[in-house]
Design an enzyme around this catalytic site. Structure first.
Site, PDB file in Angstrom:
ATOM      1  N   SER A 124       0.865  -1.188   0.000  1.00 45.80           N
ATOM      2  CA  SER A 124       0.000   0.000   0.000  1.00 45.80           C
ATOM      3  C   SER A 124       0.897   1.232   0.000  1.00 45.80           C
ATOM      4  CB  SER A 124      -0.850   0.003   1.279  1.00 45.80           C
ATOM      5  OG  SER A 124      -1.532   1.237   1.426  1.00 45.80           O
TER       6      SER A 124
ATOM      7  N   TYR B  17      -1.622   0.414  10.897  1.00 47.06           N
ATOM      8  CA  TYR B  17      -1.656  -0.069   9.511  1.00 47.06           C
ATOM      9  C   TYR B  17      -0.363   0.274   8.773  1.00 47.06           C
ATOM     10  CZ  TYR B  17      -3.518  -0.911   4.774  1.00 47.06           C
ATOM     11  OH  TYR B  17      -3.725  -1.372   3.485  1.00 47.06           O
TER      12      TYR B  17
HETATM   13  P1  NAP Z   1     -11.180  -6.478   1.268  1.00 42.01           P
HETATM   14  O1  NAP Z   1     -12.228  -6.330   0.229  1.00 42.01           O
HETATM   15  O2  NAP Z   1     -11.517  -6.257   2.698  1.00 42.01           O
HETATM   16  O3  NAP Z   1     -10.510  -7.926   1.085  1.00 42.01           O
HETATM   17  C1  NAP Z   1      -9.612  -8.457   2.021  1.00 42.01           C
HETATM   18  C2  NAP Z   1      -9.357  -9.914   1.674  1.00 42.01           C
HETATM   19  O4  NAP Z   1      -8.407 -10.443   2.630  1.00 42.01           O
HETATM   20  C3  NAP Z   1     -10.609 -10.752   1.758  1.00 42.01           C
HETATM   21  O5  NAP Z   1     -10.658 -11.650   0.674  1.00 42.01           O
HETATM   22  C4  NAP Z   1     -10.435 -11.525   3.075  1.00 42.01           C
HETATM   23  O6  NAP Z   1     -11.039 -12.814   2.971  1.00 42.01           O
HETATM   24  C5  NAP Z   1      -8.909 -11.661   3.113  1.00 42.01           C
HETATM   25  N1  NAP Z   1      -8.436 -11.945   4.472  1.00 42.01           N
HETATM   26  C6  NAP Z   1      -8.541 -11.172   5.574  1.00 42.01           C
HETATM   27  N2  NAP Z   1      -8.047 -11.813   6.642  1.00 42.01           N
HETATM   28  C7  NAP Z   1      -7.628 -13.031   6.193  1.00 42.01           C
HETATM   29  C8  NAP Z   1      -7.051 -14.155   6.819  1.00 42.01           C
HETATM   30  N3  NAP Z   1      -6.776 -14.180   8.141  1.00 42.01           N
HETATM   31  N4  NAP Z   1      -6.749 -15.235   6.070  1.00 42.01           N
HETATM   32  C9  NAP Z   1      -7.012 -15.246   4.734  1.00 42.01           C
HETATM   33  N5  NAP Z   1      -7.551 -14.215   4.084  1.00 42.01           N
HETATM   34  C10 NAP Z   1      -7.870 -13.115   4.810  1.00 42.01           C
HETATM   35  O7  NAP Z   1      -9.970  -5.442   0.975  1.00 42.01           O
HETATM   36  P2  NAP Z   1      -9.055  -5.137  -0.319  1.00 42.01           P
HETATM   37  O8  NAP Z   1      -9.098  -3.681  -0.513  1.00 42.01           O
HETATM   38  O9  NAP Z   1      -9.392  -6.029  -1.447  1.00 42.01           O
HETATM   39  O10 NAP Z   1      -7.623  -5.501   0.280  1.00 42.01           O
HETATM   40  C11 NAP Z   1      -6.726  -6.421  -0.307  1.00 42.01           C
HETATM   41  C12 NAP Z   1      -5.306  -5.985   0.003  1.00 42.01           C
HETATM   42  O11 NAP Z   1      -5.048  -4.715  -0.598  1.00 42.01           O
HETATM   43  C13 NAP Z   1      -4.992  -5.832   1.490  1.00 42.01           C
HETATM   44  O12 NAP Z   1      -3.699  -6.349   1.743  1.00 42.01           O
HETATM   45  C14 NAP Z   1      -5.013  -4.330   1.693  1.00 42.01           C
HETATM   46  O13 NAP Z   1      -4.206  -3.932   2.787  1.00 42.01           O
HETATM   47  C15 NAP Z   1      -4.449  -3.858   0.365  1.00 42.01           C
HETATM   48  N6  NAP Z   1      -4.748  -2.466  -0.001  1.00 42.01           N
HETATM   49  C16 NAP Z   1      -6.043  -2.029  -0.048  1.00 42.01           C
HETATM   50  C17 NAP Z   1      -6.283  -0.698  -0.391  1.00 42.01           C
HETATM   51  C18 NAP Z   1      -7.671  -0.124  -0.443  1.00 42.01           C
HETATM   52  O14 NAP Z   1      -7.822   1.118  -0.430  1.00 42.01           O
HETATM   53  N7  NAP Z   1      -8.715  -0.928  -0.517  1.00 42.01           N
HETATM   54  C19 NAP Z   1      -5.210   0.165  -0.688  1.00 42.01           C
HETATM   55  C20 NAP Z   1      -3.913  -0.339  -0.647  1.00 42.01           C
HETATM   56  C21 NAP Z   1      -3.688  -1.651  -0.309  1.00 42.01           C
HETATM   57  P3  NAP Z   1     -11.837 -13.574   4.144  1.00 42.01           P
HETATM   58  O15 NAP Z   1     -12.473 -12.528   4.996  1.00 42.01           O
HETATM   59  O16 NAP Z   1     -12.817 -14.437   3.386  1.00 42.01           O
HETATM   60  O17 NAP Z   1     -10.789 -14.381   4.842  1.00 42.01           O
END
Ligand code: NAP
Length: 243
Positions: A131, A144
């Site tokens: 990120s 975070y």
């Molecule tokens: P999201 O929609 O909340 O998805 C998060 C994913 O992580 C879900 O599929 C969840 O699946 C999985 N997860 C959470 N805890 C887990 C665990 N203990 N074991 C296995 N899987 C787990 O959020 P997203 O935005 O797609 O985020 C994906 C990545 O991108 C993250 O690393 C986040 O930090 C990064 N990111 C996001 C943003 C943003 O603005 N959205 C920006 C920069 C980086 P389950 O709940 O089914 O386990």
């Protein structure tokens, strides 16, 4: 060439699910991992992929997940997220523990377990979704940002430790992406989560997935070390242009 296998963590939603779709479209056999198996199974059926339950915070779950994967060419470390937005003087240790366990130790566990298969494939690739929070700090974000900094440092170390081996290492550095990220961060507070994305066009999960698929489909001598992708309306981790 035989079909290459891509393992995607956190594939049940958001960036991970979109990445599974993009990599399947690019010709990979996709192996999906996350805790919500029902979601994974319907996506795997749509993509002719494979779904296995995975909790990246649980060493036994990771071992059993990896045991079911005979070969791996691409690993996308995507599972992760944020909890809370408290200043350091009001830090919630449970939030910090969740963020470090999931983003940092989760990435460590999957990477460590799959590295032998990635190297043995003769053309391995680890892509980690960190990120802009892995490269900057902002008020209320220390839990975070510290976890994402650590995840980024862990990931970048691989480039040097495995230099000379047949493995590529790419850090994907997104800015704001509209997913369930904020809903999860604010533990189901939809009103607060919605405000995060008000007045600007955030990235979509597909925007990030396209970039991941691009990096994963370059010829094997091409290593994209780090890709930063932000909405036009975002300058950095704390400055946004809202209308
Ligand atoms: P999201 O929609 O909340 O998805 C998060 C994913 O992580 C879900 O599929 C969840 O699946 C999985 N997860 C959470 N805890 C887990 C665990 N203990 N074991 C296995 N899987 C787990 O959020 P997203 O935005 O797609 O985020 C994906 C990545 O991108 C993250 O690393 C986040 O930090 C990064 N990111 C996001 C943003 C943003 O603005 N959205 C920006 C920069 C980086 P389950 O709940 O089914 O386990």
């Amino acid at each position: 060439m035989s079909t290459r296998t891509a393992v995607i963590t956190g594939a049940s939603a958001g960036i991970g699910a979109a990445t599974a779709r993009a990599l399947a479209k690019a010709g990979f056999h996709v192996v999906l991992g996350a805790r919500r198996l029902d979601r994974l199974q319907s996506l795997a059926a749509e993509l002719s992929g494979t779904a296995h339950q995975l909790d990246v915070t649980d060493a036994e779950s990771v071992a059993s997940f990896v045991d079911q994967i005979p070969e791996c060419h691409v690993l996308v470390n995507n599972a992760g997220g944020a909890r809370g937005l408290e200043r350091v003087d009001a830090a919630d240790e449970e939030h910090w523990r969740w963020m470090w366990e999931t983003n940092v130790l989760g990435t460590l566990r999957l990477t460590k377990a799959l590295l032998p298969k990635l190297v043995a494939s003769g053309d391995g690739h680890v892509l980690t979704v960190t990120s802009v929070a892995g490269h900057e700090v902002y008020d209320g974000g220390a839990g975070y940002t510290s976890a994402k900094h650590a995840q980024s440092a862990l990931h970048r170390t691989l480039r040097s430790e495995h230099f000379g081996e047949p493995i590529r290492i790419t850090e994907i550095v997104p800015g704001m992406v509209e997913t369930d990220f904020s809903l999860n961060r604010f533990e189901g507070d939809a009103e607060r989560a919605e405000k995060v994305y008000q007045g600007l066009q955030a990235l979509t999960a597909e925007d990030v997935a396209d970039v991941i698929a691009f990096a994963a489909t370059r010829p094997s001598h091409v290593n994209l070390d780090q890709i930063v992708i932000k909405p036009r309306a975002q300058l950095n981790g704390s400055r946004f242009h809202r209308t």
